[in-house]
Scaffold this motif. Structure first.
Motif, mmCIF file in Angstrom:
data_model
loop_
_atom_site.group_PDB
_atom_site.id
_atom_site.type_symbol
_atom_site.label_atom_id
_atom_site.label_comp_id
_atom_site.label_asym_id
_atom_site.label_seq_id
_atom_site.Cartn_x
_atom_site.Cartn_y
_atom_site.Cartn_z
ATOM 1 N N ILE A 42 -7.111 4.599 -3.148
ATOM 2 C CA ILE A 42 -5.773 4.660 -3.762
ATOM 3 C C ILE A 42 -4.735 4.112 -2.774
ATOM 4 O O ILE A 42 -3.859 3.330 -3.148
ATOM 5 C CB ILE A 42 -5.425 6.105 -4.172
ATOM 6 N N ALA A 43 -4.864 4.501 -1.512
ATOM 7 C CA ALA A 43 -3.896 4.044 -0.508
ATOM 8 C C ALA A 43 -3.927 2.520 -0.387
ATOM 9 O O ALA A 43 -2.879 1.876 -0.297
ATOM 10 C CB ALA A 43 -4.180 4.700 0.845
ATOM 11 N N GLU A 89 -11.870 11.891 0.322
ATOM 12 C CA GLU A 89 -11.237 11.050 1.342
ATOM 13 C C GLU A 89 -11.418 9.564 1.029
ATOM 14 O O GLU A 89 -10.503 8.766 1.224
ATOM 15 C CB GLU A 89 -11.816 11.382 2.722
ATOM 16 N N ARG A 140 -9.105 8.682 -1.902
ATOM 17 C CA ARG A 140 -7.696 8.561 -1.491
ATOM 18 C C ARG A 140 -7.489 7.319 -0.638
ATOM 19 O O ARG A 140 -6.403 6.716 -0.671
ATOM 20 C CB ARG A 140 -7.254 9.832 -0.771
ATOM 21 N N GLY A 141 -8.511 6.935 0.097
ATOM 22 C CA GLY A 141 -8.421 5.678 0.848
ATOM 23 C C GLY A 141 -8.310 4.482 -0.100
ATOM 24 O O GLY A 141 -7.532 3.551 0.134
ATOM 25 N N LEU A 152 -2.087 1.011 -3.055
ATOM 26 C CA LEU A 152 -0.636 1.133 -2.872
ATOM 27 C C LEU A 152 -0.103 0.081 -1.909
ATOM 28 O O LEU A 152 1.100 -0.008 -1.696
ATOM 29 C CB LEU A 152 -0.293 2.524 -2.318
ATOM 30 N N GLY A 153 -1.006 -0.668 -1.290
ATOM 31 C CA GLY A 153 -0.565 -1.689 -0.334
ATOM 32 C C GLY A 153 -0.546 -1.193 1.095
ATOM 33 O O GLY A 153 0.112 -1.784 1.951
ATOM 34 N N LEU A 154 -1.278 -0.118 1.366
ATOM 35 C CA LEU A 154 -1.359 0.399 2.736
ATOM 36 C C LEU A 154 -2.670 -0.076 3.339
ATOM 37 O O LEU A 154 -3.710 -0.051 2.686
ATOM 38 C CB LEU A 154 -1.322 1.923 2.738
ATOM 39 N N ARG A 155 -2.633 -0.476 4.575
ATOM 40 C CA ARG A 155 -3.849 -0.960 5.219
ATOM 41 C C ARG A 155 -4.037 -0.256 6.545
ATOM 42 O O ARG A 155 -3.111 -0.190 7.322
ATOM 43 C CB ARG A 155 -3.762 -2.470 5.478
#
Lengths: 362, 388
Positions: free
Chosen positions: B381-382, B375, B378-379, B385-388
């Motif tokens: 990696i996220a 987890e 993947r956080g 990806l530009g996800l916050r």
């Protein structure tokens, strides 16, 4: 010829040549592959003006040796064009035209101008007078191709044959993405041929490699557009990309896209070595690449649709252009199970002590 | 720009390394003599396998700290040569656990952040296979949330006084030194990573108590390490006071991208091929092929990160991806292996397979916990990806 193409030709650095080609193709497709062109293609029309634009830049011929009309770009770099084709969900037979050209050039058969096809399967005989009889299937864009390349049984052994378009009886079909995928029949048709420089399994593997490359490109685009959508779409007062459940899915999608890109790179290198008749051959790299990209396409497609929600399930939304082709390409030239069996047999035959050396040789 | 650059992540092809190819043959000869006779179950322990004598043998050959400067006991060889050495050791099931952390993580940290005196004193001993390290990060209430550590070092005279408890400390009873991550400043709620530091801790110091924590199989790898008024000299500080977080996260690409992140179950695959080989059916071939495709691809990704590291890049995101995907394969292997082999007469091969299957199945849950949970990865990696 454009300036960038001239640069690509003269650039001593192989990787830069590939980058230049990809940029050229990317710009062209961004400008010219419009929704109108796509609609015309989907309605069964041949988007000849777009093909002419690709052809004018020399992209379908980029893979060929200079003697056959290419301009000396390393094969792996030329193949990387197919990641761009995938990134744009290209509804044109660039991959098969490149592959057919490569195969015909190796056999020493003159390459007809225009779009070409490679049959995924065929039962064709060539008689002593050089006339072909039989059928071929799984022919992408076969109805638009100037010639369909098949491996046939000749009087003295396997031959590579370019079945000429005018003599083909076409049974039109569509793949799962709605792109043409036809069956063709020939009856005592005179056709250019030469002793096959490789077997049917190799041609099928090379075809599989082209689909692996396009899947890698399409997954890259799908990952980027899905992240973009998750950052824009708001529910419960915030972007859905702020929810951890969605973030974890998007991380998996990106991982599958990255894995597919790496696997496709292995396939491109194997095809390049094969085209130069050097290297360890197409196995096991291409088998691994087709399995891995096909699996990634399945997982990636599912996540992209889940994150896009209902809007991604509409004809209007662009997502299905990519996910439909991912599903078509993972089927083409052998599904995952077919290539997994090829690779698995290879690894088991290597035995317990040979397993690791077989993996490091890939 | 590489040939198959991704939008968000880059896995360029690793640079060619003819030296590494030649080295591979030398390593395989060594392993044939030193490892092949060992029992299948021992070889299945992968980098959990402890054999200090084997580690010293590697040290005597110059195979620990291969890339380090010669003045610190290294060989100044390339990162890709070291990669070949690691993957060959792991694929053969060599017992590399004693030195693994010291060579992979502690040595490079010392090289990067250590004082000249620290480097000169410790690195040659690691390279000789005579100095083993453990990692003092997790605590009873601090797992994935490392910034919440409560173990604290207070300045006292020229040195430090440490109090607190570390948990899940692998091999602490076999190690000479720990790199301790702890708080040296007050917790700032706005900047939770500030005020942490790293120390080199001699585990024989008074006030340190090591208690075993047995894992679910009953093995003793984990420990609880309790610090009660432990006095550290001033030169125990590693790097700069307050920079602990940056120093720890700087190691992550090394920690998460290596071949140990997809080869933990590899010996089971070898035993599986051994029992399947006489009569593998289509189902077995397909299953093996799918796993093979994963491993071939992951190996390429992992080598790509090794190439990036060698070139001086910081591929932390790519490393997180290798570890996330690698653990999935490592965990899939026992599930698939058990499905492909029916019970039968207890031949030596069948017995070895059953032992290795049981060992790998029971250890598999740890593969997506150690070194950053699934987890957390993947956080990361996220966020990449530009996800916050």
């Amino acid at each position: 010829m454009t300036n960038s193409q001239a640069d690509a030709r003269s650039d001593p650095q192989a990787d830069d040549a590939g980058a230049m080609l990809r940029e050229t193709a990317d710009r062209l497709l961004a400008d010219r592959l419009t929704p109108q062109i796509r609609a015309r293609g989907a309605a069964g029309e041949w988007p000849g003006d777009l093909w002419a634009a690709l052809d004018e830049l020399g992209l379908p011929a980029a893979i060929l040796p200079e003697a056959a009309g290419g301009f000396g770009v390393p094969v792996a770099d030329a193949l990387s064009l197919l990641t761009v084709a995938g990134r744009h969900a290209l509804p044109l037979p660039l991959a098969d035209t490149m592959l057919a050209g490569l195969a015909l050039a190796r056999a020493g058969i003159a390459i007809p101008p225009g779009p070409l096809a490679v049959a995924q399967g065929s039962e064709v005989r060539l008689d002593a007078a050089g006339r072909a009889t039989g059928q071929a299937w799984g022919v992408s864009f076969g109805r638009h191709a100037r010639a369909v390349v098949v491996l046939a049984d000749g009087p003295d052994g396997p031959v590579l044959v370019a079945l000429p378009r005018d003599a083909l009886a076409i049974e039109p079909g569509l793949d799962i993405a709605g792109d043409p995928c036809d069956a063709v029949r020939v009856e005592a048709v005179p056709a250019p041929s030469a002793p096959a420089p490789f077997g049917a399994a190799e041609l099928r593997a090379a075809g599989a490699a082209t689909r692996a490359l396009m899947m890698a490109g399409a997954l890259d685009a799908v990952s980027a557009m899905t992240v973009g959508y998750a950052n824009e779409r708001r529910q419960f007062g915030r972007a859905i990309g702020q929810f951890q459940a969605v973030q974890q899915s998007l991380a998996v999608l990106a991982g599958q896209a990255a894995s597919a890109a790496v696997a496709a790179g292995l396939a491109a290198e194997a095809v390049a070595a094969w085209a130069g008749a050097s290297g360890p051959g197409l196995l096991p790299a291409v088998a691994a690449a087709k399995v891995r990209t096909g699996e990634a396409a399945g997982q990636g497609t599912a996540i992209a649709h889940q994150v896009h929600g209902a809007i991604g399930f509409t004809q209007e939304h662009r997502l299905h252009r990519y996910t439909g082709r991912l599903r078509a390409w993972r089927d083409a030239f052998g599904r995952e199970a077919e290539w997994a069996q090829v690779l698995g047999r290879h690894l088991i035959a290597a035995g317990p002590d040979g397993l690791w050396p077989a993996i490091t040789a890939a | 720009m590489s040939q198959f650059t991704m939008s968000q992540f880059a896995f360029p092809p690793p640079p060619p390394s003819p030296a590494a190819d030649a080295f591979r043959a030398e390593i395989r000869d060594f392993l044939a003599a030193e490892v092949e006779h060992r029992p299948a179950l021992d070889r299945a322990q992968s980098w959990n396998g402890l054999d200090p004598a084997f580690s010293r043998k590697l040290g005597a050959r110059g195979w620990l700290g291969l890339t380090w400067p010669k003045r610190y006991g290294g060989q100044e060889r390339s990162g890709l040569e070291r990669y070949v050495l690691l993957e060959e050791l792991l694929a053969a099931g060599a017992p590399v656990g004693a030195h693994w952390i010291a060579e992979r993580q502690s040595g490079p940290s010392l090289l990067r952040y250590g004082t000249e005196a620290q480097k000169a004193a410790i690195l040659p001993r690691i390279a000789a296979g005579e100095c083993f390290f453990c990692i003092g990060m997790s605590e009873p209430d601090s797992g994935s949330d490392l910034a919440s550590v409560r173990t604290r070092a207070e300045r006292e005279g020229d040195g430090w006084r440490v109090n607190g408890t570390k948990l899940w400390t692998t091999n602490a009873t076999h190690c000479h030194l720990m790199i301790l991550f702890c708080r040296t400043g007050p917790l700032d709620r706005e900047h939770r990573h500030a005020g942490t530091s790293q120390f080199l801790v001699d585990l024989t110091l008074p006030g340190i108590t090591i208690r075993p924590v047995r894992n679910l199989v009953g093995e003793h790898h984990f420990n609880e390490v309790v610090f009660e008024d432990v006095r550290l000299p001033g030169d125990a500080l590693l790097g700069r006071e307050g920079e602990g977080w940056a120093q720890v996260t700087g190691e992550l690409a090394y920690e998460r991208s290596g071949p140990e992140r997809f080869l933990s179950s590899f010996r089971l695959l070898v035993e599986l091929v051994r029992v399947l080989r006489p009569a593998a059916d289509a189902r077995a071939e397909i299953a093996l092929g799918r796993l093979g495709a994963e491993i071939i691809t992951l190996r390429r990704m992992s080598r790509s990160v090794a190439g990036l590291l060698q070139a001086g890049a910081d591929p932390a995101l790519e490393a997180a991806m290798v570890k996330d995907l690698g653990a999935l394969v490592e965990q899939a292997i026992p599930e698939i292996a058990r499905d492909l082999v029916a019970d039968g007469p207890p031949t030596p091969q069948a017995r070895a397979f059953a032992e290795v299957l049981a060992y790998t199945t029971l250890h598999a849950p740890s593969f997506s916990l150690r070194g950053g949970t699934r987890e957390i990865l993947r956080g990361i990696i996220a966020r990449g990806l530009g996800l916050r």
